[in-house]
Design a protein around this motif. Structure first.
Motif, PDB file in Angstrom:
ATOM      1  N   PRO A  12       9.228  -7.397  25.134  1.00 22.09           N
ATOM      2  CA  PRO A  12       8.503  -5.939  25.173  1.00 22.09           C
ATOM      3  C   PRO A  12       8.441  -5.313  23.811  1.00 22.09           C
ATOM      4  N   GLY A  13       7.292  -4.727  23.371  1.00 22.53           N
ATOM      5  CA  GLY A  13       7.116  -4.182  22.173  1.00 22.53           C
ATOM      6  C   GLY A  13       8.185  -2.916  22.031  1.00 22.53           C
ATOM      7  N   GLU A  14       8.400  -2.054  23.011  1.00 29.93           N
ATOM      8  CA  GLU A  14       9.287  -0.982  22.921  1.00 29.93           C
ATOM      9  C   GLU A  14      10.821  -1.239  22.699  1.00 29.93           C
ATOM     10  N   LEU A  15      11.354  -2.560  23.187  1.00 27.74           N
ATOM     11  CA  LEU A  15      12.479  -3.131  22.921  1.00 27.74           C
ATOM     12  C   LEU A  15      12.590  -3.754  21.744  1.00 27.74           C
ATOM     13  N   ALA A  16      11.688  -4.275  21.250  1.00 27.71           N
ATOM     14  CA  ALA A  16      11.723  -4.738  19.724  1.00 27.71           C
ATOM     15  C   ALA A  16      11.888  -3.454  18.876  1.00 27.71           C
ATOM     16  N   ASP A  17      11.048  -2.457  19.174  1.00 25.48           N
ATOM     17  CA  ASP A  17      10.968  -1.279  18.418  1.00 25.48           C
ATOM     18  C   ASP A  17      12.512  -0.559  18.328  1.00 25.48           C
ATOM     19  N   GLU A  18      12.979  -0.708  19.621  1.00 23.59           N
ATOM     20  CA  GLU A  18      14.553  -0.036  19.731  1.00 23.59           C
ATOM     21  C   GLU A  18      15.532  -0.845  18.895  1.00 23.59           C
ATOM     22  N   VAL A  19      15.597  -2.092  19.026  1.00 27.01           N
ATOM     23  CA  VAL A  19      16.108  -3.130  18.008  1.00 27.01           C
ATOM     24  C   VAL A  19      16.126  -2.680  16.505  1.00 27.01           C
ATOM     25  N   GLU A  20      14.882  -2.535  16.310  1.00 26.32           N
ATOM     26  CA  GLU A  20      14.373  -2.226  14.694  1.00 26.32           C
ATOM     27  C   GLU A  20      15.031  -0.792  14.452  1.00 26.32           C
ATOM     28  N   THR A  63      22.463  -0.857  25.384  1.00 27.57           N
ATOM     29  CA  THR A  63      21.283  -0.972  26.405  1.00 27.57           C
ATOM     30  C   THR A  63      20.207  -2.179  25.631  1.00 27.57           C
ATOM     31  N   ALA A  64      19.848  -2.007  24.646  1.00 31.36           N
ATOM     32  CA  ALA A  64      19.090  -3.038  24.087  1.00 31.36           C
ATOM     33  C   ALA A  64      19.395  -4.356  24.092  1.00 31.36           C
ATOM     34  N   LEU A  65      20.611  -4.553  23.943  1.00 34.45           N
ATOM     35  CA  LEU A  65      21.196  -5.690  23.943  1.00 34.45           C
ATOM     36  C   LEU A  65      21.392  -6.476  25.388  1.00 34.45           C
ATOM     37  N   ARG A  66      21.694  -5.732  26.226  1.00 39.23           N
ATOM     38  CA  ARG A  66      21.656  -6.038  27.815  1.00 39.23           C
ATOM     39  C   ARG A  66      20.259  -6.520  28.136  1.00 39.23           C
ATOM     40  N   TYR A  72      16.776 -13.204  27.812  1.00 43.12           N
ATOM     41  CA  TYR A  72      17.163 -14.662  27.442  1.00 43.12           C
ATOM     42  C   TYR A  72      17.334 -15.535  28.640  1.00 43.12           C
ATOM     43  N   GLU A  73      18.309 -14.943  29.468  1.00 47.79           N
ATOM     44  CA  GLU A  73      18.831 -15.525  30.707  1.00 47.79           C
ATOM     45  C   GLU A  73      17.790 -16.149  31.473  1.00 47.79           C
ATOM     46  N   PHE A  93      21.903  -4.789  13.342  1.00 49.46           N
ATOM     47  CA  PHE A  93      22.104  -4.841  14.980  1.00 49.46           C
ATOM     48  C   PHE A  93      22.912  -5.876  15.506  1.00 49.46           C
ATOM     49  N   ARG A  94      22.665  -7.114  14.578  1.00 50.59           N
ATOM     50  CA  ARG A  94      23.165  -8.381  15.516  1.00 50.59           C
ATOM     51  C   ARG A  94      24.942  -8.450  15.093  1.00 50.59           C
ATOM     52  N   ARG A  95      24.976  -7.947  13.920  1.00 54.42           N
ATOM     53  CA  ARG A  95      26.410  -7.881  13.679  1.00 54.42           C
ATOM     54  C   ARG A  95      27.176  -6.834  14.418  1.00 54.42           C
ATOM     55  N   ALA A  96      26.669  -5.635  14.562  1.00 57.21           N
ATOM     56  CA  ALA A  96      27.426  -4.412  15.163  1.00 57.21           C
ATOM     57  C   ALA A  96      27.415  -4.759  16.639  1.00 57.21           C
ATOM     58  N   THR A  97      26.683  -5.751  17.068  1.00 63.47           N
ATOM     59  CA  THR A  97      26.722  -5.859  18.898  1.00 63.47           C
ATOM     60  C   THR A  97      27.348  -7.258  19.045  1.00 63.47           C
TER      61      THR A  97
END
Length: 151
Positions: A12-20, A63-66, A72-73, A93-97
């Protein structure tokens, strides 16, 4: 997840925005210079708060990672590929989580993580991108270690 769970075709766009957004807030911390001529540079690198805490984004990042992990699952290969896109783009984001610490904690608690590693390997990409093998291969190797774990 707050959408129609039958429609898992992307992020979802808002999730991608949150990760970014989280990635952008973490990036200055990740890009800080490290004096590798200092004999104690590795110790100094581990001192201080975790980057998620220093940036004040732990709750948002977790929250975004979950949410990404649920997509993914539950998703098909197209959905899993779409989930990997923001993770590929957002290195801070990837390294910190990261999750290796979870593997260590599980092993210390005498939890056998081999079945979980193999299950995630089945969902993971078989494409080798960075010269270390694919995520699928890395997870299968980790499941074969004694004790099992990523590192």
């Amino acid at each position: 997840m707050d959408g129609d769970e039958g429609e898992l075709v992307g992020v979802p766009g808002e999730l991608a925005d949150e990760v970014e957004l989280v990635d952008a807030l973490l990036k200055p911390l990740a890009d800080r210079p490290v004096d590798m001529t200092d004999p104690d540079w590795t110790v100094r690198l581990g001192e201080g708060p975790h980057p998620l805490d220093e940036a004040g984004v732990r709750e948002e990042a977790e929250t975004a990672l979950r949410r990404l992990l649920v997509l993914y699952e539950r998703g098909d290969e197209q959905t899993r590929s779409a989930v990997r896109e923001p993770l590929n783009r957002c290195g801070s984001f990837r390294r910190a989580t990261h999750v290796p610490g979870l593997c260590e904690e599980a092993c210390a608690a005498r939890i056998d993580i081999r079945p979980l590693l193999l299950e995630v390997a089945e969902l993971s990409s078989a494409e080798a991108k960075y010269g270390m093998g694919s995520v699928q291969e890395i997870l299968r190797r980790a499941a074969g270690r004694d004790p099992a774990g990523l590192w």
